[in-house]
Design a protein around this motif. Structure first.
Motif, PDB file in Angstrom:
ATOM      1  N   SER A 160       0.823  -1.201   0.000  1.00 31.53           N
ATOM      2  CA  SER A 160       0.000   0.000   0.000  1.00 31.53           C
ATOM      3  C   SER A 160       0.862   1.258   0.000  1.00 31.53           C
ATOM      4  O   SER A 160       0.599   2.212  -0.740  1.00 31.53           O
ATOM      5  N   LEU A 161       1.926   1.284   0.816  1.00 34.91           N
ATOM      6  CA  LEU A 161       2.811   2.448   0.873  1.00 34.91           C
ATOM      7  C   LEU A 161       3.521   2.681  -0.460  1.00 34.91           C
ATOM      8  O   LEU A 161       3.801   3.826  -0.830  1.00 34.91           O
ATOM      9  N   ALA A 162       3.803   1.594  -1.174  1.00 35.64           N
ATOM     10  CA  ALA A 162       4.450   1.709  -2.482  1.00 35.64           C
ATOM     11  C   ALA A 162       3.449   2.033  -3.590  1.00 35.64           C
ATOM     12  O   ALA A 162       3.848   2.238  -4.743  1.00 35.64           O
ATOM     13  N   GLY A 163       2.162   2.075  -3.253  1.00 37.30           N
ATOM     14  CA  GLY A 163       1.126   2.361  -4.240  1.00 37.30           C
ATOM     15  C   GLY A 163       0.888   1.235  -5.211  1.00 37.30           C
ATOM     16  O   GLY A 163       0.443   1.459  -6.344  1.00 37.30           O
ATOM     17  N   LYS A 164       1.156  -0.013  -4.775  1.00 36.94           N
ATOM     18  CA  LYS A 164       1.033  -1.160  -5.670  1.00 36.94           C
ATOM     19  C   LYS A 164      -0.202  -1.990  -5.354  1.00 36.94           C
ATOM     20  O   LYS A 164      -0.426  -2.362  -4.195  1.00 36.94           O
ATOM     21  N   THR A 165      -0.985  -2.274  -6.376  1.00 39.80           N
ATOM     22  CA  THR A 165      -2.131  -3.176  -6.262  1.00 39.80           C
ATOM     23  C   THR A 165      -2.126  -4.112  -7.464  1.00 39.80           C
ATOM     24  O   THR A 165      -1.404  -3.883  -8.449  1.00 39.80           O
ATOM     25  N   ALA A 166      -2.930  -5.154  -7.386  1.00 39.06           N
ATOM     26  CA  ALA A 166      -3.059  -6.070  -8.526  1.00 39.06           C
ATOM     27  C   ALA A 166      -3.604  -5.336  -9.742  1.00 39.06           C
ATOM     28  O   ALA A 166      -3.246  -5.648 -10.879  1.00 39.06           O
ATOM     29  N   GLU A 167      -4.444  -4.336  -9.496  1.00 43.38           N
ATOM     30  CA  GLU A 167      -5.068  -3.606 -10.605  1.00 43.38           C
ATOM     31  C   GLU A 167      -4.060  -2.722 -11.349  1.00 43.38           C
ATOM     32  O   GLU A 167      -4.093  -2.617 -12.571  1.00 43.38           O
ATOM     33  N   ASN A 168      -3.144  -2.069 -10.616  1.00 40.73           N
ATOM     34  CA  ASN A 168      -2.220  -1.151 -11.301  1.00 40.73           C
ATOM     35  C   ASN A 168      -0.832  -1.731 -11.556  1.00 40.73           C
ATOM     36  O   ASN A 168      -0.033  -1.142 -12.273  1.00 40.73           O
ATOM     37  N   ASN A 227       1.696  -9.951  -9.771  1.00 41.05           N
ATOM     38  CA  ASN A 227       2.907 -10.072  -8.956  1.00 41.05           C
ATOM     39  C   ASN A 227       3.269  -8.772  -8.256  1.00 41.05           C
ATOM     40  O   ASN A 227       4.423  -8.533  -7.907  1.00 41.05           O
ATOM     41  N   PHE A 228       2.262  -7.919  -8.015  1.00 44.10           N
ATOM     42  CA  PHE A 228       2.512  -6.578  -7.489  1.00 44.10           C
ATOM     43  C   PHE A 228       3.293  -6.586  -6.181  1.00 44.10           C
ATOM     44  O   PHE A 228       4.114  -5.703  -5.937  1.00 44.10           O
ATOM     45  N   LYS A 229       3.063  -7.586  -5.334  1.00 40.95           N
ATOM     46  CA  LYS A 229       3.722  -7.570  -4.025  1.00 40.95           C
ATOM     47  C   LYS A 229       5.154  -8.104  -4.084  1.00 40.95           C
ATOM     48  O   LYS A 229       5.876  -8.017  -3.087  1.00 40.95           O
ATOM     49  N   TYR A 230       5.565  -8.622  -5.247  1.00 45.78           N
ATOM     50  CA  TYR A 230       6.920  -9.145  -5.408  1.00 45.78           C
ATOM     51  C   TYR A 230       7.826  -8.242  -6.258  1.00 45.78           C
ATOM     52  O   TYR A 230       9.048  -8.342  -6.177  1.00 45.78           O
TER      53      TYR A 230
END
Length: 333
Positions: free
Chosen positions: A159-167, A171-174
């Motif tokens: 969340s702090l990195a502004g990463k989601t599966a949608e954007n 593999n957003f969390k990796y």
């Protein structure tokens, strides 16, 4: 499956206990005399239990591949939460589709205890617990739930990195590296010089103990009683190499960007001690402090082996755990 013979506390792994020790009851269960045996058969043992667990899964909001169930401590009994209730604990039964799957709960429990007891890493209070049918499960106390009710604010680093599966894709969390993760701590934590050293310890620990799934959602900031945010207690620490053929690091960018890696790291894909020193400097830690932080990881070898031996893992997994640990310890030679 039958219940094992207990010689060690299924919380602290200290010798001479056939149930939870007073220390475990205090840290994990608010001092209440809780049994180490749940009042349930393991999931899939019978249709009635399956339906009850299925309803609980549907209500539980914490994401993740491994199954998690919401548990509440009701007086001195643990039970599945009901509609509208806030759970106090998270239960992880044996998952599916992994190698040596029956050892996953004991693996996570062991790794968390090593982190806390031997290396003084702040971890979520945890223990092993057993279904009536003998199967083990991992249980951890929720650190984001206030004693009087309500929840502390918690935000993971995806969340702090502004990463989601949608954007950013599935593999957003990796898709990140640990240097950039450290920079997020500098950005969002006023007391970052203290917290960044804790972060360095965890990254080093995860490498040493073959946790190849330390992704963005496994790090979080937690609100304190003073209203600021610090690194949350660590969670989801386990030796993943025993169960899957994973990489050295959970983040695809590895420990360092390619241009900062040593020749040996570039060639082999395995970091050296010099790479960890470079990593520490890049996230704002003076070299003298880096060496001080690393020092305990070069020692405490016998204490680690003793705790592995006292764990509830099978003999084969204990052997594998020890081999992986010894291999990574070469980092310090």
């Amino acid at each position: 499956m039958s219940l094992p013979e207990f010689k060690y506390d299924p919380g602290t792994l200290k010798e001479g206990f056939d149930t939870y020790s007073p220390s475990t009851l205090r840290n994990v269960f608010d001092g209440k005399k809780v049994s180490h045996i749940l009042p349930y058969d393991a999931p899939k043992q019978n249709e009635e239990t399956n339906e009850e667990f299925l309803e609980n899964r549907n209500r539980f909001s914490i994401s993740g591949v491994q199954e998690k169930l919401s548990i509440i401590l009701d007086k001195n009994k643990l039970r599945l939460t009901e509609e509208g209730e806030q759970g106090t604990h998270i239960l992880k039964p044996i998952p599916i589709d992994l190698k040596k799957v029956e050892d996953v709960p004991a693996n996570e429990h062991l790794t968390m205890q090593i982190a806390e007891q031997i290396f003084n890493i702040n971890t979520a209070p945890n223990a092993l617990i057993f279904f009536k049918t003998g199967e083990p499960a991992y249980i951890t106390k929720r650190f984001d739930v206030k004693p009087e009710g309500g929840k502390w604010s918690k935000e993971d680093f995806a969340s702090l990195a502004g990463k989601t599966a949608e954007n950013a894709g599935e593999n957003f969390k990796y898709d990140y590296d640990y240097v950039r993760l450290g920079k997020l701590i500098q950005k969002y934590v006023p007391a970052w010089r203290i917290e960044i050293e804790k972060f360095f310890e965890v990254v080093l620990f995860n490498y040493l103990f073959s946790n190849g799934d330390a992704h963005l959602k496994n790090f979080a900031l937690l609100e304190t009683v003073n209203g600021d945010h610090l690194l949350s207690p660590m969670y989801d620490l386990l030796n993943t190499r025993i169960h899957v053929n994973d990489p050295n690091f959970g983040l695809s960018g590895g420990l360092l960007p390619d241009e900062l890696r040593s020749v040996a790291y570039k060639r082999s894909g395995t970091p050296t001690l010099a790479d960890f020193i470079t990593f520490g400097k890049e996230i704002g830690i003076p070299e003298r402090r880096i060496k001080k932080i690393i020092e305990p990881f070069a020692k405490n070898y016998e204490a680690v082996l003793e705790m592995i031996d006292r764990s509830f893992m099978s003999a084969a997994s204990k052997k594998g755990y020890t081999i992986y640990y010894n291999t990574r310890r070469k980092l310090f030679s």
